[in-house]
Design a protein around this motif. Structure first.
Motif, PDB file in Angstrom:
ATOM      1  N   LYS A 109     -23.632  81.676  61.383  1.00 56.09           N
ATOM      2  CA  LYS A 109     -24.251  82.741  60.882  1.00 56.09           C
ATOM      3  C   LYS A 109     -23.910  84.037  61.547  1.00 56.09           C
ATOM      4  N   LEU A 110     -23.205  85.125  60.620  1.00 57.03           N
ATOM      5  CA  LEU A 110     -22.540  86.328  61.434  1.00 57.03           C
ATOM      6  C   LEU A 110     -23.281  87.412  61.026  1.00 57.03           C
ATOM      7  N   HIS A 111     -23.402  88.352  61.992  1.00 54.58           N
ATOM      8  CA  HIS A 111     -24.008  89.585  61.722  1.00 54.58           C
ATOM      9  C   HIS A 111     -23.068  90.700  62.103  1.00 54.58           C
ATOM     10  N   LYS A 112     -23.358  91.904  61.316  1.00 50.58           N
ATOM     11  CA  LYS A 112     -22.413  93.093  61.330  1.00 50.58           C
ATOM     12  C   LYS A 112     -22.541  93.835  62.574  1.00 50.58           C
TER      13      LYS A 112
ATOM     14  N   LEU B 181     -25.976  86.086  70.047  1.00 50.96           N
ATOM     15  CA  LEU B 181     -25.926  85.598  71.547  1.00 50.96           C
ATOM     16  C   LEU B 181     -25.866  84.331  72.162  1.00 50.96           C
ATOM     17  N   CYS B 182     -26.787  83.651  71.544  1.00 52.95           N
ATOM     18  CA  CYS B 182     -27.112  82.207  72.064  1.00 52.95           C
ATOM     19  C   CYS B 182     -25.582  81.318  71.425  1.00 52.95           C
ATOM     20  N   GLU B 183     -25.162  81.581  70.405  1.00 53.20           N
ATOM     21  CA  GLU B 183     -23.782  81.033  70.092  1.00 53.20           C
ATOM     22  C   GLU B 183     -22.727  81.598  70.710  1.00 53.20           C
ATOM     23  N   GLN B 184     -22.691  82.975  70.894  1.00 55.36           N
ATOM     24  CA  GLN B 184     -21.674  83.367  71.987  1.00 55.36           C
ATOM     25  C   GLN B 184     -21.507  82.658  73.091  1.00 55.36           C
ATOM     26  N   ASP B 185     -22.708  82.663  73.762  1.00 54.64           N
ATOM     27  CA  ASP B 185     -22.781  82.141  75.114  1.00 54.64           C
ATOM     28  C   ASP B 185     -22.375  80.569  75.231  1.00 54.64           C
ATOM     29  N   ARG B 186     -22.567  79.798  74.006  1.00 51.80           N
ATOM     30  CA  ARG B 186     -22.244  78.562  73.929  1.00 51.80           C
ATOM     31  C   ARG B 186     -20.658  78.320  73.860  1.00 51.80           C
ATOM     32  N   ILE B 187     -19.981  79.174  72.865  1.00 47.76           N
ATOM     33  CA  ILE B 187     -18.755  79.173  72.526  1.00 47.76           C
ATOM     34  C   ILE B 187     -17.771  79.350  73.671  1.00 47.76           C
TER      35      ILE B 187
ATOM     36  N   ASN C 282     -21.799  88.656  74.990  1.00 45.45           N
ATOM     37  CA  ASN C 282     -21.250  87.926  75.843  1.00 45.45           C
ATOM     38  C   ASN C 282     -19.744  88.579  75.786  1.00 45.45           C
ATOM     39  N   ALA C 283     -19.319  89.076  76.783  1.00 49.36           N
ATOM     40  CA  ALA C 283     -17.985  89.606  76.968  1.00 49.36           C
ATOM     41  C   ALA C 283     -16.669  88.676  76.861  1.00 49.36           C
ATOM     42  N   TYR C 284     -17.061  87.750  77.548  1.00 44.91           N
ATOM     43  CA  TYR C 284     -15.976  86.459  77.291  1.00 44.91           C
ATOM     44  C   TYR C 284     -15.843  86.130  75.984  1.00 44.91           C
TER      45      TYR C 284
ATOM     46  N   ILE D 267     -11.114  75.374  67.858  1.00 45.08           N
ATOM     47  CA  ILE D 267     -12.420  75.320  68.157  1.00 45.08           C
ATOM     48  C   ILE D 267     -13.165  76.464  67.602  1.00 45.08           C
ATOM     49  N   ILE D 268     -12.707  77.700  68.306  1.00 41.75           N
ATOM     50  CA  ILE D 268     -13.485  78.901  67.723  1.00 41.75           C
ATOM     51  C   ILE D 268     -13.253  79.106  66.364  1.00 41.75           C
ATOM     52  N   GLU D 269     -12.238  78.969  65.769  1.00 42.09           N
ATOM     53  CA  GLU D 269     -11.984  79.256  64.302  1.00 42.09           C
ATOM     54  C   GLU D 269     -12.840  78.430  63.511  1.00 42.09           C
ATOM     55  N   LYS D 270     -13.101  77.111  63.889  1.00 40.94           N
ATOM     56  CA  LYS D 270     -14.107  76.250  63.099  1.00 40.94           C
ATOM     57  C   LYS D 270     -15.481  76.828  63.399  1.00 40.94           C
ATOM     58  N   HIS D 271     -15.874  77.045  64.571  1.00 49.35           N
ATOM     59  CA  HIS D 271     -17.039  77.702  64.733  1.00 49.35           C
ATOM     60  C   HIS D 271     -17.498  78.964  64.132  1.00 49.35           C
ATOM     61  N   TYR D 272     -16.590  79.887  64.172  1.00 53.09           N
ATOM     62  CA  TYR D 272     -16.604  80.829  63.432  1.00 53.09           C
ATOM     63  C   TYR D 272     -16.814  80.830  61.785  1.00 53.09           C
TER      64      TYR D 272
END
Length: 284
Positions: free
Chosen positions: A96-99, A244-250, A201-203, A87-92
């Motif tokens: 859209k990623l930021h450095k 952050l929104c995507e981090q929270d969701r995943i 999101n620390a988690y 799940i996390i690999e497909k989402h990743y």
């Protein structure tokens, strides 16, 4: 060493008998100091009571069904763990990623000295660095250990990301951070942590580092016999993160999968306990 059952006792029944008594026999009767040995001369002296072949077959079938159920349960757990990673690999791959750099994530901190000798049955909740390998997964939401050593010790804040700093295994296994969901826990031993900024999101970061970027960060570990990792070694390491929104969701999705895995692991424990109980009743 191998031996063949004689008379009416079956291989399966003898195997079940040894599963019940083997450890006790080994501890009590094994000979030698540097290398302990268990010989057939010792084993052949033990008396075994057993029912007729028909009853043995019934018992063997019953335990075979329990073993198959345990094997199935183990596969369920492994499949859920694979699903979590997928799940996390497909989402990743699709996000859209930021450095960022690890030093952007928050404020680093060190911890005090704590050893196994400092642990106690009761006292203040604590985490010893070795437990990050052996006891905890990506998220720590239940503390297993306690200590009476509190003075001048570092206490956790909720959402801290904890990294073990040394191992004798390999560099990749060293990259196994956990986010702690509980404040005011004594932290000690060979570890460091990061107070994660609210912009992240620390988690999610814990899952991301353990699953996505583990091998990449492993190159910063140093040493051969004992492998070390310090904050300064990875502070400038680059990360590619979604917003952050995507981090929270995943992260929410990952934690739900962890809850499922925990339930299935509890069921596995119950099945194994049931089998051991039945073996004890079978061979009194």
């Amino acid at each position: 060493m191998a031996f063949t059952p004689k008379g009416e006792i079956t291989n399966e029944f003898l195997y079940s008998w040894y599963k019940k008594h083997g450890n006790v026999i080994g501890v009590k009767y094994a000979q030698g100091t540097k290398q302990q040995n268990l010989s057939y001369d010792i084993l052949e002296k033990f008396k075994i009571s057993y029912p007729n072949v028909k009853e043995q077959d019934k018992l063997n079938l019953f335990f075979s069904l329990i073993d198959k159920r345990i094997s199935t349960q183990n596969k369920i757990i492994e499949d859920l763990k694979k699903l979590k990673c997928a799940i996390i690999e497909k989402h990743y791959r699709q996000a859209k990623l930021h450095k960022y750099k690890i030093c952007d994530l928050g404020v680093p901190f060190s911890v005090g000295s704590l050893s196994k000798e400092d642990l106690s049955e009761k006292g203040h909740e604590c985490i010893l660095y070795g437990e990050l390998f052996t006891t905890y997964d990506c998220v720590i939401n239940e503390i297993k250990s306690h200590t009476n050593k509190i003075a001048n010790m570092t206490l956790s804040q909720k959402r801290d990301l904890l990294f073990p700093s040394s191992t004798t295994v390999d560099a990749v296994s060293l990259i196994s951070p956990s986010v702690i969901d509980i404040p005011n826990v004594v932290l000690g031993g060979d570890m460091f942590g990061i107070h994660i900024d609210k912009k992240f999101n620390a988690y999610y970061l814990s899952y991301y580092i353990n699953i996505i970027t583990r091998k990449k960060l492993a190159i910063y570990a140093k040493g051969s016999t004992i492998i070390h990792l310090h904050y300064k070694d990875i502070a400038k390491a680059q990360l590619l993160l979604p917003d952050l929104c995507e981090q929270d969701r995943i992260a929410k999705c990952m934690m739900a999968e962890d809850d499922k895995i925990k339930v299935e692991e509890q069921l596995m424990t119950k099945l194994e306990e049931q089998k051991q109980y039945l073996l004890r009743q079978m061979f009194i």
